[in-house]
Motif scaffolding. Structure first.
Motif: not given
Length: 215
Positions: A65, A81, A84, A101, A104
């Motif tokens: 991240e 992302f 992650a 995540a 994102e």
């Protein structure tokens, strides 16, 4: 490394150290990268994530991240992302961090197939109808094949109706009808929604189309 005042120099030094010793002394490599602190260098953060991913899923996810936040290219940020999120979900069993995540990643790349599939499963498991509706709407902003678009618009219409957003339900179903005018079930459903909303001329037009098609 404390004598290196420039964060970029410290990061470069840490990366070189980690690369040199990771095979024979992985703990030393990890320590060198962690010594950077907040890891301002995306390459160093990504390298830390790689070294941690088999032993410390949470630490690796946080590092990826950090790498994503420091990266510039949108696809690279999305990839990091997503990586992650996979670790949060599969390794750390933290669906909340995983979903954050994934969101994102999808903000950066709405058509990322695995990120979308994972986010959908998490939202369905949580019973988050509003979250699913937003996820489908976001996916529809990116290139998508007509059949998938019809399926998502139809599901989004049902979710919006469930949430009480009947105008948006009608709009979603209307878009599905435009994409698949041969789908009589969609025509009939949209006509019903128009009637319920008191949109009688629009409903009548749809019912006429339906009657002509079924003759």
């Amino acid at each position: 490394m404390e004598r290196l005042g420039d964060p970029r120099e410290r990061a470069s030094y840490a990366i070189r150290t980690a690369e040199a010793v990771e095979v024979v002394a992985p703990a030393t490599a990890i320590a060198a990268l962690r010594e950077i602190g907040e890891v301002p260098h995306p390459v160093a953060a990504e390298e830390l994530g790689r070294l941690l991913q088999d032993s410390d899923a949470s630490g690796a996810a946080a590092a990826y991240e950090a790498a994503a936040r420091g990266a510039v290219a949108r696809k690279r940020k999305a990839r990091l992302f997503h990586r992650a999120a996979c670790l949060w979900q599969d390794g750390a069993s933290d669906p909340t961090r995983a979903l954050a995540a994934l969101r994102e990643a999808l903000t950066l790349q709405p058509d990322h197939a695995d990120a979308f599939a994972r986010a959908r499963r998490l939202l369905e498991s949580a019973g988050d109808a509003a979250g699913l509706a937003r996820l489908f709407e976001q996916r529809l902003t990116a290139p998508i094949d007509p059949a998938s678009a019809v399926a998502l618009e139809t599901e989004r219409a049902a979710l919006c109706a469930h949430l009480g957003d009947h105008p948006e339900a009608r709009r979603a179903l209307a878009r599905a009808v435009v994409l698949a005018p041969e789908r009589l079930d969609l025509l009939e459903r949209l006509a019903g929604l128009r009637l319920e909303a008191g949109e009688y001329p629009e409903a009548a037009e749809l019912l006429v189309r339906l009657a002509r098609t079924t003759q």
